[in-house]
Enzyme design. Structure first.
Site, PDB file in Angstrom:
ATOM      1  N   HIS A 120      52.064  42.835  59.605  1.00 16.71           N
ATOM      2  CA  HIS A 120      50.599  42.686  60.001  1.00 16.71           C
ATOM      3  C   HIS A 120      50.394  41.747  60.826  1.00 16.71           C
ATOM      4  O   HIS A 120      49.565  41.937  61.926  1.00 16.71           O
ATOM      5  CB  HIS A 120      49.826  42.202  58.575  1.00 16.71           C
ATOM      6  CG  HIS A 120      48.510  41.742  58.903  1.00 16.71           C
ATOM      7  ND1 HIS A 120      47.479  43.041  59.041  1.00 16.71           N
ATOM      8  CD2 HIS A 120      47.823  40.725  58.788  1.00 16.71           C
ATOM      9  CE1 HIS A 120      46.339  42.401  59.238  1.00 16.71           C
ATOM     10  NE2 HIS A 120      46.375  41.013  59.009  1.00 16.71           N
ATOM     11  N   HIS A 134      37.661  36.219  56.910  1.00 12.74           N
ATOM     12  CA  HIS A 134      38.451  37.035  57.505  1.00 12.74           C
ATOM     13  C   HIS A 134      38.147  38.466  57.351  1.00 12.74           C
ATOM     14  O   HIS A 134      38.014  39.190  58.105  1.00 12.74           O
ATOM     15  CB  HIS A 134      39.936  36.682  56.915  1.00 12.74           C
ATOM     16  CG  HIS A 134      41.058  37.368  57.777  1.00 12.74           C
ATOM     17  ND1 HIS A 134      41.234  37.076  59.121  1.00 12.74           N
ATOM     18  CD2 HIS A 134      42.076  38.216  57.616  1.00 12.74           C
ATOM     19  CE1 HIS A 134      42.182  37.384  59.710  1.00 12.74           C
ATOM     20  NE2 HIS A 134      42.791  38.262  58.712  1.00 12.74           N
ATOM     21  N   GLU A 152      35.143  40.673  37.816  1.00 18.57           N
ATOM     22  CA  GLU A 152      35.414  42.039  37.736  1.00 18.57           C
ATOM     23  C   GLU A 152      34.164  43.029  37.485  1.00 18.57           C
ATOM     24  O   GLU A 152      33.845  43.815  38.151  1.00 18.57           O
ATOM     25  CB  GLU A 152      36.566  42.514  36.941  1.00 18.57           C
ATOM     26  CG  GLU A 152      36.769  43.901  36.650  1.00 18.57           C
ATOM     27  CD  GLU A 152      37.130  44.886  37.770  1.00 18.57           C
ATOM     28  OE1 GLU A 152      37.317  46.096  37.827  1.00 18.57           O
ATOM     29  OE2 GLU A 152      37.363  44.169  38.896  1.00 18.57           O
ATOM     30  N   HIS A 205      42.370  51.681  48.518  1.00 24.06           N
ATOM     31  CA  HIS A 205      40.932  51.138  47.969  1.00 24.06           C
ATOM     32  C   HIS A 205      40.128  50.525  48.999  1.00 24.06           C
ATOM     33  O   HIS A 205      39.097  50.802  49.331  1.00 24.06           O
ATOM     34  CB  HIS A 205      41.263  50.412  46.627  1.00 24.06           C
ATOM     35  CG  HIS A 205      39.814  49.989  46.060  1.00 24.06           C
ATOM     36  ND1 HIS A 205      39.198  51.025  45.227  1.00 24.06           N
ATOM     37  CD2 HIS A 205      39.185  48.781  45.892  1.00 24.06           C
ATOM     38  CE1 HIS A 205      37.791  50.372  45.092  1.00 24.06           C
ATOM     39  NE2 HIS A 205      38.113  49.070  45.363  1.00 24.06           N
ATOM     40  N   HIS A 250      31.535  42.850  40.116  1.00 26.35           N
ATOM     41  CA  HIS A 250      31.992  43.861  41.198  1.00 26.35           C
ATOM     42  C   HIS A 250      31.870  45.467  40.853  1.00 26.35           C
ATOM     43  O   HIS A 250      31.232  46.069  41.464  1.00 26.35           O
ATOM     44  CB  HIS A 250      33.601  44.015  41.291  1.00 26.35           C
ATOM     45  CG  HIS A 250      34.351  44.813  42.340  1.00 26.35           C
ATOM     46  ND1 HIS A 250      33.736  45.010  43.639  1.00 26.35           N
ATOM     47  CD2 HIS A 250      35.291  45.689  42.224  1.00 26.35           C
ATOM     48  CE1 HIS A 250      34.421  46.065  44.195  1.00 26.35           C
ATOM     49  NE2 HIS A 250      35.138  46.437  43.518  1.00 26.35           N
TER      50      HIS A 250
END
Length: 320
Positions: free
Chosen positions: A220, A282, A60, A128, A63
């Site tokens: 999806h 992906h 975290e 986000h 990031h």
């Protein structure tokens, strides 16, 4: 010009940083490290460098550092581009979008950390990622534009794109963005394995309850099926009516190859039980795919703007 060469180099570095930022966000989500710094932001556990550094905290914090650095690079790139090309509306627009959406996604990320108990977390995190994708694509397009300038190697007046093809291009971009949100929702709702290892259906059920994990996953998946089909039809339309537009021909082929690879990595993700590497590949492919389609939108121009020779072209992009 030396200044332009430096600006282009900065744009390339910023584009790489935008990709790393996007990838780090996917790693945070996949490893469930979003609470690695507790509920404090921008500091980590209330400290600039926390004393304890478990893996979730390290991910975290990394990031946040990458996002902060690239956000600063985007700010510098935007301001510098505006100063060099004051009269270029494309540069102004792409710079604004790059900066606006990186700030927006950063603010939304902060809200999901600080107000997690009061916020619609799953949908907020999906938003986000979507905003991060727009910022990434905008930086890429700004970089491409800076390399096109000052020669303006863009739309050729003697090979205009018809209104029908422009609508098809922008429609494909919009549909892609919608399906990206469903994919982000799958990730943040922990629905990656909502149908287990079953493919192409969901076990014996083709239409599960769309409020369940299986339903979110299949929503999806059906969207992804439609994207592959639309990309194929889009490529056919380009090859039939706009073979002389090499930017569209290359872009159409790239988009179709990428969406096919995206489908394959989606299958691999399911068959491997949602492994991190497959999920990151992906994410990478769909980000590049969206950037390619966005590039074609930029090259073709707005659907409501017509060139002098456009009336000579067929209205239907599938007809020569």
């Amino acid at each position: 010009m030396k200044q332009l060469r430096i600006l282009r180099a900065l744009a390339v570095v910023t584009s790489v940083g935008a990709y790393i930022m996007l990838l780090m966000g996917a790693i945070v989500s996949k490893t469930e490290s979003g609470k690695g710094c507790g509920n404090s932001w921008p500091f980590c556990h209330g400290q600039l460098i926390p004393e304890s550094m478990p893996i979730s905290t390290l991910i975290e914090l990394s990031h946040r550092v990458v996002s902060g650095i690239d956000g600063l690079l985007i700010l510098i790139l935007t301001v510098w581009s505006w100063m060099m090309f004051k009269d270029n509306m494309r540069v102004k627009t792409l710079g604004f979008m790059s900066l606006f959406f990186v700030v927006l996604q950063g603010g939304l990320g902060a809200l999901t950390v600080v107000f997690e108990g009061e916020f619609a977390k799953k949908f907020a995190l999906a938003l986000h990622f979507g905003f991060s994708l727009i910022s990434f694509a905008s930086v890429i397009l700004l970089t491409v534009t800076l390399f096109q300038l000052p020669k303006q190697l863009s739309v050729k007046d003697d090979q205009p794109i018809s209104k029908g093809m422009k609508i098809a291009t922008w429609g494909l971009a919009a549909w892609t963005y919608v399906i990206v949100y469903t994919g982000a929702l799958v990730r943040h709702a922990d629905a990656t394995m909502g149908c287990g290892y079953s493919f192409p259906g969901c076990g014996t059920t083709l239409l599960p309850d769309f409020t369940s994990l299986a339903g979110i996953h299949m929503l999806h998946r059906y969207g992804a099926y439609s994207m592959w089909l639309f990309s194929l039809l889009f490529l056919i339309g380009i090859l039939k009516a706009f073979r002389d537009r090499q930017d569209f021909v290359r872009g159409g082929w790239m988009a179709f190859v990428l969406i096919t690879l995206q489908a394959l990595t989606g299958i691999i993700t399911i068959k491997t039980g949602g492994q991190l590497v497959a999920a990151l590949v992906h994410t990478t492919i769909i980000s590049v795919y969206f950037s390619v389609i966005s590039y074609l939108c930029m090259q073709g121009g707005w659907p409501w703007k017509r060139s002098l020779k456009e009336a000579e072209l067929p209205a239907n992009p599938m007809v020569n």
